[in-house]
Design a protein around this motif. Structure first.
Motif, PDB file in Angstrom:
ATOM      1  N   MET A  63     -86.657  75.842  73.390  1.00 28.78           N
ATOM      2  CA  MET A  63     -88.106  75.825  73.146  1.00 28.78           C
ATOM      3  C   MET A  63     -88.584  74.398  72.897  1.00 28.78           C
ATOM      4  O   MET A  63     -89.592  73.956  73.451  1.00 28.78           O
ATOM      5  N   LYS A  64     -87.851  73.682  72.048  1.00 28.01           N
ATOM      6  CA  LYS A  64     -88.217  72.300  71.698  1.00 28.01           C
ATOM      7  C   LYS A  64     -88.216  71.401  72.930  1.00 28.01           C
ATOM      8  O   LYS A  64     -88.970  70.442  73.012  1.00 28.01           O
ATOM      9  N   ASN A  65     -87.321  71.709  73.870  1.00 24.24           N
ATOM     10  CA  ASN A  65     -87.212  70.884  75.087  1.00 24.24           C
ATOM     11  C   ASN A  65     -88.029  71.455  76.251  1.00 24.24           C
ATOM     12  O   ASN A  65     -87.827  71.077  77.401  1.00 24.24           O
ATOM     13  N   LYS A  66     -88.899  72.387  75.927  1.00 25.71           N
ATOM     14  CA  LYS A  66     -89.797  73.012  76.919  1.00 25.71           C
ATOM     15  C   LYS A  66     -89.043  73.642  78.098  1.00 25.71           C
ATOM     16  O   LYS A  66     -89.459  73.577  79.247  1.00 25.71           O
ATOM     17  N   LEU A  67     -87.924  74.250  77.777  1.00 23.38           N
ATOM     18  CA  LEU A  67     -87.121  74.883  78.831  1.00 23.38           C
ATOM     19  C   LEU A  67     -87.306  76.394  78.838  1.00 23.38           C
ATOM     20  O   LEU A  67     -86.865  77.079  79.752  1.00 23.38           O
ATOM     21  N   VAL A  68     -87.945  76.906  77.789  1.00 22.86           N
ATOM     22  CA  VAL A  68     -88.221  78.342  77.742  1.00 22.86           C
ATOM     23  C   VAL A  68     -89.541  78.594  77.022  1.00 22.86           C
ATOM     24  O   VAL A  68     -89.886  77.911  76.056  1.00 22.86           O
ATOM     25  N   SER A  69     -90.281  79.553  77.559  1.00 20.24           N
ATOM     26  CA  SER A  69     -91.501  80.031  76.912  1.00 20.24           C
ATOM     27  C   SER A  69     -91.679  81.467  77.412  1.00 20.24           C
ATOM     28  O   SER A  69     -90.823  81.965  78.146  1.00 20.24           O
ATOM     29  N   LYS A  70     -92.782  82.092  77.074  1.00 14.97           N
ATOM     30  CA  LYS A  70     -92.969  83.478  77.524  1.00 14.97           C
ATOM     31  C   LYS A  70     -92.984  83.575  79.050  1.00 14.97           C
ATOM     32  O   LYS A  70     -92.596  84.579  79.624  1.00 14.97           O
ATOM     33  N   THR A  71     -93.452  82.495  79.714  1.00  7.54           N
ATOM     34  CA  THR A  71     -93.585  82.557  81.177  1.00  7.54           C
ATOM     35  C   THR A  71     -92.554  81.710  81.924  1.00  7.54           C
ATOM     36  O   THR A  71     -92.470  81.781  83.147  1.00  7.54           O
ATOM     37  N   VAL A  72     -91.800  80.901  81.180  1.00  6.13           N
ATOM     38  CA  VAL A  72     -90.896  79.942  81.849  1.00  6.13           C
ATOM     39  C   VAL A  72     -89.461  80.126  81.372  1.00  6.13           C
ATOM     40  O   VAL A  72     -89.220  80.386  80.194  1.00  6.13           O
ATOM     41  N   LEU A  73     -88.497  79.968  82.288  1.00  5.48           N
ATOM     42  CA  LEU A  73     -87.096  79.826  81.887  1.00  5.48           C
ATOM     43  C   LEU A  73     -86.451  78.846  82.859  1.00  5.48           C
ATOM     44  O   LEU A  73     -86.204  79.179  84.025  1.00  5.48           O
ATOM     45  N   LYS A  74     -86.224  77.620  82.382  1.00 10.99           N
ATOM     46  CA  LYS A  74     -85.595  76.608  83.245  1.00 10.99           C
ATOM     47  C   LYS A  74     -84.092  76.678  83.023  1.00 10.99           C
ATOM     48  O   LYS A  74     -83.503  75.874  82.272  1.00 10.99           O
TER      49      LYS A  74
ATOM     50  N   SER B  80     -87.414  85.111  68.221  1.00  9.40           N
ATOM     51  CA  SER B  80     -86.975  86.487  68.543  1.00  9.40           C
ATOM     52  C   SER B  80     -87.511  86.938  69.897  1.00  9.40           C
ATOM     53  O   SER B  80     -86.864  87.692  70.613  1.00  9.40           O
ATOM     54  N   GLN B  81     -88.705  86.452  70.248  1.00 10.89           N
ATOM     55  CA  GLN B  81     -89.320  86.892  71.508  1.00 10.89           C
ATOM     56  C   GLN B  81     -88.673  86.259  72.744  1.00 10.89           C
ATOM     57  O   GLN B  81     -88.858  86.741  73.849  1.00 10.89           O
ATOM     58  N   LEU B  82     -87.914  85.175  72.539  1.00 10.56           N
ATOM     59  CA  LEU B  82     -87.331  84.482  73.700  1.00 10.56           C
ATOM     60  C   LEU B  82     -85.807  84.548  73.744  1.00 10.56           C
ATOM     61  O   LEU B  82     -85.192  84.272  74.773  1.00 10.56           O
ATOM     62  N   VAL B  83     -85.204  84.900  72.611  1.00 10.03           N
ATOM     63  CA  VAL B  83     -83.739  84.769  72.512  1.00 10.03           C
ATOM     64  C   VAL B  83     -82.974  85.648  73.507  1.00 10.03           C
ATOM     65  O   VAL B  83     -81.946  85.226  74.050  1.00 10.03           O
ATOM     66  N   SER B  84     -83.454  86.831  73.804  1.00  9.38           N
ATOM     67  CA  SER B  84     -82.687  87.707  74.705  1.00  9.38           C
ATOM     68  C   SER B  84     -82.623  87.126  76.119  1.00  9.38           C
ATOM     69  O   SER B  84     -81.628  87.314  76.815  1.00  9.38           O
ATOM     70  N   LYS B  85     -83.688  86.414  76.516  1.00 12.99           N
ATOM     71  CA  LYS B  85     -83.700  85.775  77.848  1.00 12.99           C
ATOM     72  C   LYS B  85     -82.612  84.698  77.914  1.00 12.99           C
ATOM     73  O   LYS B  85     -81.881  84.593  78.893  1.00 12.99           O
ATOM     74  N   VAL B  86     -82.533  83.904  76.842  1.00  9.32           N
ATOM     75  CA  VAL B  86     -81.551  82.810  76.807  1.00  9.32           C
ATOM     76  C   VAL B  86     -80.135  83.372  76.684  1.00  9.32           C
ATOM     77  O   VAL B  86     -79.195  82.882  77.318  1.00  9.32           O
TER      78      VAL B  86
END
Ligand code: DC
Length: 229
Positions: free
Chosen positions: A47-58, A101-107
Motif C-alpha cells: 500500500m505504501k509503495n502504491k502497488l495495491v489499492s481497491k482497484t490496482v494490484l501491481k 484487511s480489505q486488501l490483504v487477501s489479494k496480496v
C-alpha cells in the motif's frame, strides 16, 4: 525435559485464533507466531509503495520488491506478545486497520509472497515448541504438526467480535462493512489457487460460535496435554 510440540491453528477470519494461540504460548512457554501479521505487513508495504489499492494490484512490481521486505517479530514484555516489525519499524497498529484487511487477501493469493513467508515460518518452527496461527499452517507450513485445530464460527458472530475490537480501538467503521469484509476474505482465502484455506484431514474442528474464551481454552489445553503424555 517435557517434549515440545507444534500446534497449528487454522480457520476463518476473526474466529479468535490469535487469542487462543497467545494463551497457549503463555501457558506452555512456547513461541507464538501470528502469520496473518506477516501477510498484513507485506500488504501494508505494498500500500505504501502504491502497488495495491481497491482497484490496482501491481503483482510483478511487488514480486520484484519482495527482497526489500524484512519482517521480524519482537517480543513486547508489557503486552506479553511479539509485535510485527517491517524493515525495523513497528507496524503492529497500522496492519490491523480495515484498509489493510480489505486488501490483504489479494496480496496473500500471490504465490511468490506465500513462498517467501512460508519459508520464514518454517524456519521459526524448526525446534518445535511453537503455536502458529493462519490459514495454511496445518496443510502447508507444518503438515506434520502434532496438534492441528480448525476454528470456525458463524459470520455474524465473527463480525460482531471484530467490529467491537475496532470500535474499542477508536476506528470509525460500520458493522455492515466488517461483515462484508469477513465474508469476502473467507471467500478469497478459501478459493485461491495456492494453499487455499481448507481443513487438514487430521485437524480437529472447533466451532466457537457459542463458546466463551475460558471454555475454549480449557478444552484446547486438554487436547494439548493429551499430546504431551
Ligand atoms: O489472521 P489474519 O486475519 O490477520 O490474516 C490476514 C489475511 O492474511 C487473511 O485474510 C489471509 C491471509 N493469510 C494467509 O493467506 N495465510 C496465512 N497463513 C495467514 C493469513
Amino acid at each position: 525435559m517435557k517434549r515440545k510440540i507444534t500446534i497449528a491453528i487454522d480457520g476463518f477470519s476473526s474466529t479468535g485464533k490469535s487469542t487462543i494461540a497467545k494463551l497457549l504460548a503463555k501457558k506452555y512457554n512456547y513461541i507464538y507466531v501470528d502469520t496473518g501479521a506477516m501477510y498484513r505487513a507485506v500488504t501494508y508495504f505494498a500500500m505504501k509503495n502504491k502497488l495495491v489499492s481497491k482497484t490496482v494490484l501491481k503483482e510483478e512490481s511487488l514480486i520484484l520488491k519482495l527482497n526489500d521486505i524484512k519482517l521480524t517479530f519482537k517480543f513486547n514484555k508489557i503486552l506479553g506478545f511479539a509485535e510485527m516489525f517491517l524493515n525495523n519499524i513497528n507496524v503492529e497498529k497500522e496492519i490491523r486497520t480495515l484498509a489493510v484487511s480489505q486488501l490483504v487477501s489479494k496480496v496473500a493469493a500471490i504465490s511468490e509472497v506465500r513462498r517467501k513467508l512460508v519459508a520464514e515460518q518454517q524456519l521459526m518452527g524448526i525446534n518445535g515448541g511453537l503455536v502458529m496461527d493462519g490459514r495454511d499452517i496445518g496443510t502447508v507450513v507444518f503438515p506434520d504438526a502434532e496438534l492441528k485445530l480448525f476454528m470456525t464460527a458463524s459470520a455474524d458472530k465473527r463480525a460482531t467480535r471484530r467490529y467491537k475490537e475496532l470500535i474499542d480501538r477508536g476506528d470509525m467503521v460500520s458493522f455492515e462493512e466488517i461483515l462484508f469484509n469477513v465474508q469476502e476474505r473467507d471467500r478469497i482465502d478459501s478459493t485461491r489457487e495456492d494453499s487455499p484455506l481448507i481443513m487438514a484431514k487430521d485437524a480437529i474442528e472447533f466451532d466457537n460460535s457459542d463458546m466463551g474464551i475460558d471454555e475454549q481454552f480449557e478444552r484446547i489445553c486438554a487436547l494439548v496435554d493429551r499430546k504431551l503424555l
